[in-house]
Design a protein around this motif. Structure first.
Motif, PDB file in Angstrom:
ATOM      1  N   LYS A 193       0.917  -1.193  -0.130  1.00 26.02           N
ATOM      2  CA  LYS A 193      -0.113  -0.060  -0.146  1.00 26.02           C
ATOM      3  C   LYS A 193       1.028   1.301  -0.041  1.00 26.02           C
ATOM      4  CE  LYS A 193      -3.720   0.222   0.194  1.00 26.02           C
ATOM      5  NZ  LYS A 193      -4.786   0.454  -0.942  1.00 26.02           N
ATOM      6  N   LEU A 194       0.861   1.903  -1.065  1.00 27.77           N
ATOM      7  CA  LEU A 194       1.583   2.995  -1.256  1.00 27.77           C
ATOM      8  C   LEU A 194       0.694   4.369  -0.932  1.00 27.77           C
ATOM      9  CD1 LEU A 194       4.514   4.578  -2.120  1.00 27.77           C
ATOM     10  CD2 LEU A 194       3.536   4.634  -4.439  1.00 27.77           C
ATOM     11  N   GLU A 195       1.173   5.358  -0.273  1.00 30.89           N
ATOM     12  CA  GLU A 195       0.498   6.407   0.100  1.00 30.89           C
ATOM     13  C   GLU A 195       1.338   7.592   0.074  1.00 30.89           C
ATOM     14  OE1 GLU A 195      -2.328   7.019  -0.009  1.00 30.89           O
ATOM     15  OE2 GLU A 195      -3.294   4.782   0.067  1.00 30.89           O
ATOM     16  N   THR A 196       0.958   8.989  -0.053  1.00 31.99           N
ATOM     17  CA  THR A 196       1.542  10.183   0.303  1.00 31.99           C
ATOM     18  C   THR A 196       1.343  10.644   1.446  1.00 31.99           C
ATOM     19  OG1 THR A 196      -0.052  11.431  -0.822  1.00 31.99           O
ATOM     20  CG2 THR A 196       1.622  10.452  -2.185  1.00 31.99           C
ATOM     21  N   ASP A 197       0.214  10.299   2.295  1.00 30.91           N
ATOM     22  CA  ASP A 197      -0.351  10.917   3.567  1.00 30.91           C
ATOM     23  C   ASP A 197      -0.208   9.801   4.567  1.00 30.91           C
ATOM     24  OD1 ASP A 197      -1.564  12.308   5.456  1.00 30.91           O
ATOM     25  OD2 ASP A 197      -3.417  12.779   4.556  1.00 30.91           O
ATOM     26  N   ASN A 198       0.949  10.394   5.386  1.00 31.06           N
ATOM     27  CA  ASN A 198       1.153   9.431   6.610  1.00 31.06           C
ATOM     28  C   ASN A 198       0.039   9.093   7.639  1.00 31.06           C
ATOM     29  OD1 ASN A 198       3.133   7.894   8.293  1.00 31.06           O
ATOM     30  ND2 ASN A 198       2.865   9.545   9.925  1.00 31.06           N
ATOM     31  N   SER A 199      -0.870  10.271   7.680  1.00 26.81           N
ATOM     32  CA  SER A 199      -1.973  10.137   8.625  1.00 26.81           C
ATOM     33  C   SER A 199      -2.963   9.040   8.400  1.00 26.81           C
ATOM     34  CB  SER A 199      -2.807  11.280   8.682  1.00 26.81           C
ATOM     35  OG  SER A 199      -3.332  11.669   7.564  1.00 26.81           O
ATOM     36  N   ILE A 200      -3.087   8.720   7.045  1.00 24.91           N
ATOM     37  CA  ILE A 200      -4.039   7.357   6.570  1.00 24.91           C
ATOM     38  C   ILE A 200      -3.339   6.144   6.155  1.00 24.91           C
ATOM     39  CG2 ILE A 200      -5.567   9.265   5.736  1.00 24.91           C
ATOM     40  CD1 ILE A 200      -4.797   8.609   2.842  1.00 24.91           C
ATOM     41  N   LEU A 201      -2.062   6.001   6.197  1.00 28.28           N
ATOM     42  CA  LEU A 201      -1.280   4.818   5.779  1.00 28.28           C
ATOM     43  C   LEU A 201      -1.817   3.521   6.387  1.00 28.28           C
ATOM     44  CD1 LEU A 201       0.840   3.677   4.062  1.00 28.28           C
ATOM     45  CD2 LEU A 201       2.530   4.072   5.897  1.00 28.28           C
ATOM     46  N   ILE A 202      -1.904   3.657   7.806  1.00 28.91           N
ATOM     47  CA  ILE A 202      -2.195   2.319   8.515  1.00 28.91           C
ATOM     48  C   ILE A 202      -3.617   2.051   8.258  1.00 28.91           C
ATOM     49  CG2 ILE A 202      -2.397   1.342  10.902  1.00 28.91           C
ATOM     50  CD1 ILE A 202       0.631   1.841   9.671  1.00 28.91           C
ATOM     51  N   LYS A 203      -4.334   3.149   8.309  1.00 25.70           N
ATOM     52  CA  LYS A 203      -5.887   2.772   8.015  1.00 25.70           C
ATOM     53  C   LYS A 203      -6.200   2.113   6.592  1.00 25.70           C
ATOM     54  CE  LYS A 203     -10.132   5.469   7.475  1.00 25.70           C
ATOM     55  NZ  LYS A 203     -11.006   6.613   7.466  1.00 25.70           N
ATOM     56  N   LYS A 204      -5.171   2.653   5.507  1.00 25.40           N
ATOM     57  CA  LYS A 204      -5.586   1.975   4.180  1.00 25.40           C
ATOM     58  C   LYS A 204      -5.075   0.801   4.137  1.00 25.40           C
ATOM     59  CE  LYS A 204      -7.310   5.457   1.700  1.00 25.40           C
ATOM     60  NZ  LYS A 204      -8.460   5.288   0.666  1.00 25.40           N
ATOM     61  N   ALA A 205      -3.790   0.440   5.268  1.00 28.15           N
ATOM     62  CA  ALA A 205      -3.405  -1.031   4.860  1.00 28.15           C
ATOM     63  C   ALA A 205      -4.104  -1.770   5.649  1.00 28.15           C
ATOM     64  CB  ALA A 205      -1.832  -0.890   5.587  1.00 28.15           C
ATOM     65  N   ARG A 206      -4.863  -1.598   6.693  1.00 26.55           N
ATOM     66  CA  ARG A 206      -5.584  -2.374   7.709  1.00 26.55           C
ATOM     67  C   ARG A 206      -7.041  -2.471   6.843  1.00 26.55           C
ATOM     68  NH1 ARG A 206      -4.742  -4.782  11.576  1.00 26.55           N
ATOM     69  NH2 ARG A 206      -2.781  -3.360  12.223  1.00 26.55           N
ATOM     70  N   GLY A 207      -7.476  -1.434   6.150  1.00 25.45           N
ATOM     71  CA  GLY A 207      -8.609  -1.772   5.333  1.00 25.45           C
ATOM     72  C   GLY A 207      -8.477  -2.665   4.176  1.00 25.45           C
ATOM     73  N   ALA A 208      -7.230  -2.837   3.684  1.00 24.50           N
ATOM     74  CA  ALA A 208      -6.981  -3.823   2.595  1.00 24.50           C
ATOM     75  C   ALA A 208      -7.051  -4.872   3.027  1.00 24.50           C
ATOM     76  CB  ALA A 208      -5.816  -3.482   1.845  1.00 24.50           C
ATOM     77  N   LEU A 209      -6.480  -5.411   4.406  1.00 21.41           N
ATOM     78  CA  LEU A 209      -6.346  -6.387   4.962  1.00 21.41           C
ATOM     79  C   LEU A 209      -7.823  -7.007   5.318  1.00 21.41           C
ATOM     80  CD1 LEU A 209      -3.590  -6.470   7.643  1.00 21.41           C
ATOM     81  CD2 LEU A 209      -3.684  -8.032   5.639  1.00 21.41           C
TER      82      LEU A 209
END
Length: 357
Positions: free
Chosen positions: A273-289
């Motif tokens: 999961k590649l992002e540019t905004d650190n504040s949503i990185l974990i949320k996006k990764a966990r959402g993918a899982l």
């Protein structure tokens, strides 16, 4: 674990030229990635996609090559990893002049493949054609000419400059070992259609290996595509469109769910999961899982992806970061990523054996 793979040599002229780097994006103009993700693909989405789009004409050859490669290593009980690498294109014409591309040179995939090989895996390298390849990436991904590493000796023969002899010999030996032992199979793609057809095929071929196979999905796959029924045969003429080009793209089905549920249900699957905004990185990764129910998402930021990553699992999250000394020594972040993935894969295999009892 420190890197035992030599880093890309610095050209003797690189520092003095002060080359402009056009590949570094202005992250201030990045789009808002807080919007919801597309839903996971269902069985009907898979059926429709592969029914309505023509498979690549070379797919049967890839099937034979992969089957031979997989059987060769499966007989020796060697683990096999499918590494996907590089970006996919979306052609806007059949006789393609214009296309939409994805940002990726294939650095992560090519580097990771080397570390998997060094740790005893056989590697199927599903890569964007002409993107970076294992071993040659040390010299091809450079702002200076490859010829800067060579010279003409007094006998009129070409040889490597003395200062690069040692490190190039190490890379050459690793490359020859992989070639001589049939440890690396290169499988190319260019378009998103070619990628998806080939991914499904290889997953099906790998089914004989069960939990011994690993999927390391580092390719940058297009989020949108132009259905075949709407792709013109020839180059789009600008005068016919009044100076404007309006393209109505469809979302690419999120086939990671089909890979997990149907194509490779026993294999361990790693996505990025590649992002540019650190504040949503974990949320996006966990959402993918949660959405795809696989084993690991590796999150990374565009700005720091070569220095740090985060492993997000259903139960945990762990950061892996290069120290200042490692950064100064040009150590690859993949030298931290791959051993930890291999440890997880070992536990995955053991758990699947217990499930089978």
């Amino acid at each position: 674990m420190s890197s035992s793979i030599p880093q890309q040599p610095t050209s003797p002229t690189a520092a003095s030229h002060g080359r402009v780097r056009t590949s570094v994006p202005d992250t201030r103009s990045a789009i808002d990635r807080s919007i919801p993700e597309f839903p996971a693909a269902k069985s009907i989405d898979e059926d429709n996609y592969f029914r309505l789009h023509r498979p690549p004409p070379y797919l049967s050859q890839i099937s034979r090559d992969c089957a031979d490669f997989i059987n060769f290593h499966h007989q020796d009980n060697r683990r096999i990893v499918l590494v996907t690498s590089g970006g996919t294109t979306v052609p806007l014409e059949n006789n393609t002049v214009r296309f939409i591309d994805n940002f990726s040179a294939g650095t992560r995939g090519a580097t990771s493949a080397e570390y998997f090989l060094e740790n005893g895996y056989a590697v199927i390298f599903l890569h964007r054609e002409f993107s970076l390849l294992p071993y040659s990436r040390h010299y091809s991904h450079n702002t200076n000419c490859f010829l800067d590493y060579m010279k003409e000796n007094e006998n009129g023969n070409v040889e490597v400059n003395d200062e690069y002899q040692k490190e190039m010999l190490v890379v050459l030996r690793k490359y020859r070992y992989a070639q001589d032992n049939n440890l690396l199979l290169l499988v190319p793609f260019t378009t998103v259609h070619q990628y998806l057809f080939t991914l499904k095929l290889i997953a099906q071929e790998l089914s004989v290996t069960g939990s011994e196979s690993l999927f390391y999905l580092a390719a940058a796959v297009s989020d949108f595509f132009l259905p075949s029924s709407r792709v013109p045969e020839h180059k789009i003429q600008s005068q016919e469109s009044g100076g404007k080009l309006v393209v109505d793209l469809e979302p690419v089905p999120k086939f990671l769910s089909r890979l997990v549920d149907s194509w490779a249900p026993i294999s361990m699957i790693v996505s990025f999961k590649l992002e540019t905004d650190n504040s949503i990185l974990i949320k996006k990764a966990r959402g993918a899982l949660e959405r795809y129910s696989h084993q690991l998402v590796i999150g990374n930021l565009l700005q720091t992806r070569k220095k740090e990553v985060v492993f997000v699992t259903p139960t945990d999250e762990n950061w892996y970061k290069l120290s200042d000394e490692q950064i100064e020594s040009n150590i690859d972040i993949e030298s931290l990523i791959i051993p930890n993935i291999i440890e997880m894969h070992t536990k995955w295999i053991e758990a699947k054996k217990l499930d089978a009892l």
